[in-house]
Design a protein around this motif. Structure first.
Motif, PDB file in Angstrom:
ATOM      1  N   THR A 181     -25.250 -19.989 -36.405  1.00 21.25           N
ATOM      2  CA  THR A 181     -25.830 -20.051 -34.828  1.00 21.25           C
ATOM      3  C   THR A 181     -24.732 -20.143 -33.882  1.00 21.25           C
ATOM      4  OG1 THR A 181     -26.293 -22.303 -34.816  1.00 21.25           O
ATOM      5  CG2 THR A 181     -28.214 -20.738 -35.650  1.00 21.25           C
ATOM      6  N   ALA A 182     -23.469 -20.014 -34.455  1.00 23.54           N
ATOM      7  CA  ALA A 182     -22.334 -19.942 -33.503  1.00 23.54           C
ATOM      8  C   ALA A 182     -22.205 -18.614 -32.433  1.00 23.54           C
ATOM      9  CB  ALA A 182     -21.008 -19.855 -34.143  1.00 23.54           C
ATOM     10  N   GLU A 183     -21.900 -18.828 -31.347  1.00 22.98           N
ATOM     11  CA  GLU A 183     -21.742 -17.773 -30.480  1.00 22.98           C
ATOM     12  C   GLU A 183     -20.199 -17.758 -29.751  1.00 22.98           C
ATOM     13  OE1 GLU A 183     -24.833 -17.527 -27.669  1.00 22.98           O
ATOM     14  OE2 GLU A 183     -26.390 -18.772 -28.854  1.00 22.98           O
ATOM     15  N   ILE A 184     -19.672 -16.676 -29.813  1.00 25.54           N
ATOM     16  CA  ILE A 184     -18.261 -16.647 -29.338  1.00 25.54           C
ATOM     17  C   ILE A 184     -18.294 -15.577 -28.246  1.00 25.54           C
ATOM     18  CG2 ILE A 184     -15.818 -15.980 -29.920  1.00 25.54           C
ATOM     19  CD1 ILE A 184     -16.512 -16.826 -32.951  1.00 25.54           C
ATOM     20  N   GLY A 185     -17.913 -15.893 -27.121  1.00 28.97           N
ATOM     21  CA  GLY A 185     -17.849 -15.098 -25.939  1.00 28.97           C
ATOM     22  C   GLY A 185     -16.539 -14.093 -25.874  1.00 28.97           C
ATOM     23  N   ASP A 186     -16.674 -13.232 -25.014  1.00 28.50           N
ATOM     24  CA  ASP A 186     -15.549 -12.178 -24.716  1.00 28.50           C
ATOM     25  C   ASP A 186     -14.117 -12.956 -24.655  1.00 28.50           C
ATOM     26  OD1 ASP A 186     -17.567 -10.480 -24.817  1.00 28.50           O
ATOM     27  OD2 ASP A 186     -17.549 -10.012 -22.575  1.00 28.50           O
ATOM     28  N   ASP A 187     -13.024 -12.304 -25.444  1.00 24.13           N
ATOM     29  CA  ASP A 187     -11.681 -12.492 -24.950  1.00 24.13           C
ATOM     30  C   ASP A 187     -11.478 -14.159 -25.585  1.00 24.13           C
ATOM     31  OD1 ASP A 187     -11.074 -10.234 -23.389  1.00 24.13           O
ATOM     32  OD2 ASP A 187     -12.364 -11.112 -22.023  1.00 24.13           O
ATOM     33  N   CYS A 188     -12.195 -14.598 -26.544  1.00 23.03           N
ATOM     34  CA  CYS A 188     -11.738 -15.764 -27.217  1.00 23.03           C
ATOM     35  C   CYS A 188     -11.027 -15.577 -28.100  1.00 23.03           C
ATOM     36  CB  CYS A 188     -12.873 -16.399 -27.739  1.00 23.03           C
ATOM     37  SG  CYS A 188     -14.224 -17.068 -26.675  1.00 23.03           S
ATOM     38  N   THR A 189      -9.792 -16.569 -28.565  1.00 20.62           N
ATOM     39  CA  THR A 189      -8.783 -16.605 -29.591  1.00 20.62           C
ATOM     40  C   THR A 189      -9.085 -17.637 -30.329  1.00 20.62           C
ATOM     41  OG1 THR A 189      -7.267 -15.550 -27.883  1.00 20.62           O
ATOM     42  CG2 THR A 189      -6.607 -16.438 -29.998  1.00 20.62           C
ATOM     43  N   ILE A 190      -8.993 -17.676 -31.669  1.00 21.29           N
ATOM     44  CA  ILE A 190      -9.216 -18.484 -32.586  1.00 21.29           C
ATOM     45  C   ILE A 190      -8.247 -18.557 -33.612  1.00 21.29           C
ATOM     46  CG2 ILE A 190     -10.849 -19.224 -34.613  1.00 21.29           C
ATOM     47  CD1 ILE A 190     -13.083 -18.078 -32.794  1.00 21.29           C
ATOM     48  N   TYR A 191      -7.751 -19.628 -33.949  1.00 13.81           N
ATOM     49  CA  TYR A 191      -6.550 -19.614 -34.930  1.00 13.81           C
ATOM     50  C   TYR A 191      -7.088 -20.367 -36.385  1.00 13.81           C
ATOM     51  CZ  TYR A 191      -3.192 -18.713 -31.166  1.00 13.81           C
ATOM     52  OH  TYR A 191      -2.859 -17.985 -30.072  1.00 13.81           O
ATOM     53  N   GLN A 192      -5.864 -20.173 -37.346  1.00 16.39           N
ATOM     54  CA  GLN A 192      -6.301 -20.380 -38.617  1.00 16.39           C
ATOM     55  C   GLN A 192      -6.858 -21.732 -38.783  1.00 16.39           C
ATOM     56  OE1 GLN A 192      -3.161 -19.989 -37.437  1.00 16.39           O
ATOM     57  NE2 GLN A 192      -1.940 -21.310 -38.249  1.00 16.39           N
ATOM     58  N   GLY A 193      -7.777 -22.081 -40.002  1.00 17.60           N
ATOM     59  CA  GLY A 193      -8.159 -23.268 -40.142  1.00 17.60           C
ATOM     60  C   GLY A 193      -9.429 -23.787 -39.262  1.00 17.60           C
ATOM     61  N   VAL A 194      -9.580 -23.030 -38.283  1.00 18.71           N
ATOM     62  CA  VAL A 194     -10.798 -23.614 -37.389  1.00 18.71           C
ATOM     63  C   VAL A 194     -12.159 -23.450 -38.076  1.00 18.71           C
ATOM     64  CG1 VAL A 194     -11.958 -22.877 -35.154  1.00 18.71           C
ATOM     65  CG2 VAL A 194      -9.455 -23.031 -35.345  1.00 18.71           C
ATOM     66  N   THR A 195     -13.078 -24.464 -37.711  1.00 20.63           N
ATOM     67  CA  THR A 195     -14.474 -24.540 -38.285  1.00 20.63           C
ATOM     68  C   THR A 195     -15.365 -24.675 -36.903  1.00 20.63           C
ATOM     69  OG1 THR A 195     -13.846 -25.669 -40.353  1.00 20.63           O
ATOM     70  CG2 THR A 195     -16.298 -25.778 -39.342  1.00 20.63           C
ATOM     71  N   LEU A 196     -16.026 -23.797 -36.794  1.00 20.57           N
ATOM     72  CA  LEU A 196     -17.336 -23.802 -35.899  1.00 20.57           C
ATOM     73  C   LEU A 196     -18.551 -24.344 -36.559  1.00 20.57           C
ATOM     74  CD1 LEU A 196     -16.633 -20.640 -33.420  1.00 20.57           C
ATOM     75  CD2 LEU A 196     -15.581 -23.092 -33.332  1.00 20.57           C
ATOM     76  N   GLY A 197     -18.677 -25.520 -36.873  1.00 24.44           N
ATOM     77  CA  GLY A 197     -19.801 -25.860 -37.512  1.00 24.44           C
ATOM     78  C   GLY A 197     -20.967 -26.494 -37.234  1.00 24.44           C
ATOM     79  N   GLY A 198     -21.940 -26.944 -37.802  1.00 19.29           N
ATOM     80  CA  GLY A 198     -23.166 -27.534 -37.357  1.00 19.29           C
ATOM     81  C   GLY A 198     -23.294 -28.855 -37.864  1.00 19.29           C
ATOM     82  N   THR A 199     -24.004 -29.889 -37.089  1.00 17.28           N
ATOM     83  CA  THR A 199     -24.179 -31.107 -37.587  1.00 17.28           C
ATOM     84  C   THR A 199     -25.814 -31.520 -37.890  1.00 17.28           C
ATOM     85  OG1 THR A 199     -24.180 -31.815 -35.210  1.00 17.28           O
ATOM     86  CG2 THR A 199     -22.390 -31.986 -36.509  1.00 17.28           C
ATOM     87  N   SER A 200     -26.536 -30.481 -37.566  1.00 16.99           N
ATOM     88  CA  SER A 200     -28.083 -30.450 -37.815  1.00 16.99           C
ATOM     89  C   SER A 200     -28.559 -29.597 -39.270  1.00 16.99           C
ATOM     90  CB  SER A 200     -28.845 -29.833 -36.606  1.00 16.99           C
ATOM     91  OG  SER A 200     -30.335 -29.868 -36.985  1.00 16.99           O
ATOM     92  N   LEU A 201     -29.711 -30.075 -39.989  1.00 19.26           N
ATOM     93  CA  LEU A 201     -30.120 -29.675 -40.887  1.00 19.26           C
ATOM     94  C   LEU A 201     -31.408 -28.821 -40.666  1.00 19.26           C
ATOM     95  CD1 LEU A 201     -29.759 -32.234 -43.691  1.00 19.26           C
ATOM     96  CD2 LEU A 201     -27.861 -30.287 -43.153  1.00 19.26           C
ATOM     97  N   THR A 202     -31.632 -28.666 -39.375  1.00 17.37           N
ATOM     98  CA  THR A 202     -33.009 -28.143 -38.839  1.00 17.37           C
ATOM     99  C   THR A 202     -32.963 -26.659 -38.933  1.00 17.37           C
ATOM    100  OG1 THR A 202     -33.462 -29.776 -37.390  1.00 17.37           O
ATOM    101  CG2 THR A 202     -34.794 -27.998 -37.223  1.00 17.37           C
ATOM    102  N   ARG A 203     -33.854 -26.076 -39.894  1.00 22.49           N
ATOM    103  CA  ARG A 203     -33.879 -24.548 -40.051  1.00 22.49           C
ATOM    104  C   ARG A 203     -34.242 -23.721 -38.716  1.00 22.49           C
ATOM    105  NH1 ARG A 203     -32.982 -22.410 -45.221  1.00 22.49           N
ATOM    106  NH2 ARG A 203     -33.168 -24.041 -46.818  1.00 22.49           N
ATOM    107  N   GLY A 204     -33.533 -22.802 -38.203  1.00 24.51           N
ATOM    108  CA  GLY A 204     -34.137 -21.997 -37.030  1.00 24.51           C
ATOM    109  C   GLY A 204     -33.542 -22.275 -35.772  1.00 24.51           C
ATOM    110  N   ALA A 205     -33.179 -23.687 -36.147  1.00 22.71           N
ATOM    111  CA  ALA A 205     -32.611 -24.377 -34.633  1.00 22.71           C
ATOM    112  C   ALA A 205     -31.013 -23.691 -34.364  1.00 22.71           C
ATOM    113  CB  ALA A 205     -32.681 -25.876 -34.583  1.00 22.71           C
ATOM    114  N   LYS A 206     -30.670 -24.247 -33.005  1.00 19.06           N
ATOM    115  CA  LYS A 206     -29.331 -23.936 -32.736  1.00 19.06           C
ATOM    116  C   LYS A 206     -28.431 -25.205 -33.072  1.00 19.06           C
ATOM    117  CE  LYS A 206     -25.787 -22.447 -30.051  1.00 19.06           C
ATOM    118  NZ  LYS A 206     -25.059 -21.368 -30.365  1.00 19.06           N
TER     119      LYS A 206
END
Length: 248
Positions: A91-116
């Protein structure tokens, strides 16, 4: 689709001095390849071909070392630099012109299915190498995440987050070149981007040394007035230079 890929290639060449031409980006940049394969996986995912989307994502991870869930949303001109070990959740959303370098995690902390469950990066966000952005919150436009930071709360637009857990540095005006164009901050590194905790400690040390000097003056004045003042001023005297060097 092809116009979008041309934008991605141009963005990579603009942000990476090592990128010499479009052919080199297409054949040698795993970040670009991962985004292309994500577009295929996303196409399958939104049309109900869930397994096929996940399989394409899996193949992309094997080939590039970058894991992007087909359910995630990636904007235009997103640059995943080097990219090995990057993980982008469903459910991650990345906007225009973003820059991400090695080893980055965009992770979730919830186990609820279907939720953001994963973060949203607004336009122009830079996430430094090894940073972890965990949770369903928003990182504001133009914000920077320092390398190896662990971000678990929202970051205001234009601010910088550093440390573990990340602390928010006060927003500063973006650096400009002589032509008035905003400079790109590789790895989210900017001038005067010290750890905010370190800055506070330096201020506390300077304040303690100033108090020590004031006490010395008061003690000298009391002694001159003929009042006994049994204070050893030379004992355990603070040195701001010495203590500040330990905090840096």
């Amino acid at each position: 689709m092809f116009s979008r890929f041309r934008e991605d290639i141009a963005s990579i060449i603009a942000k990476d001095p090592a990128a010499r031409n479009a052919w080199e980006v297409i054949t040698c940049y795993p970040g670009f390849q991962a985004i292309v394969m994500h577009s295929w996986a996303k196409w399958c995912w939104v049309r109900g071909f869930k397994w096929l989307g996940r399989f394409i994502s899996h193949i992309a991870r094997v080939l590039t070392g970058i894991e992007i869930h087909p359910g995630s949303t990636i904007g235009r001109r997103v640059f995943i630099d080097h990219g090995f070990g990057v993980v982008i959740g469903e459910t991650a959303e990345i906007g225009d012109d973003c820059t991400i370098y090695q080893g980055v995690t965009l992770g979730g902390t919830s186990l609820t299915r279907g939720a953001k469950r994963h973060p949203t990066l607004e336009q122009g966000v830079i996430v430094g190498a090894g940073a972890k952005v965990l949770g369903s919150f928003t990182v504001g436009a133009g914000a920077k995440i320092g390398s190896n930071s662990v971000v678990v709360k929202p970051v205001p637009a234009g601010a910088t987050a550093v440390g573990n857990p990340a602390h928010i540095v006060k927003r500063e005006a973006p650096a400009m070149d002589t032509a008035g164009t905003q400079l790109f901050s590789a790895y989210g590194v900017t001038q005067n981007s010290d750890d905010p905790v370190s800055k506070v400690l330096h201020k506390l040390i300077d304040h303690a040394v100033a108090q020590q000097e004031q006490i010395e003056k008061l003690s000298a004045a009391i002694s001159c007035a003929g009042i006994a003042c049994d204070v050893n001023l030379d004992k355990d005297k603070l040195s701001s230079e010495q203590i500040n060097s330990l905090v840096d």
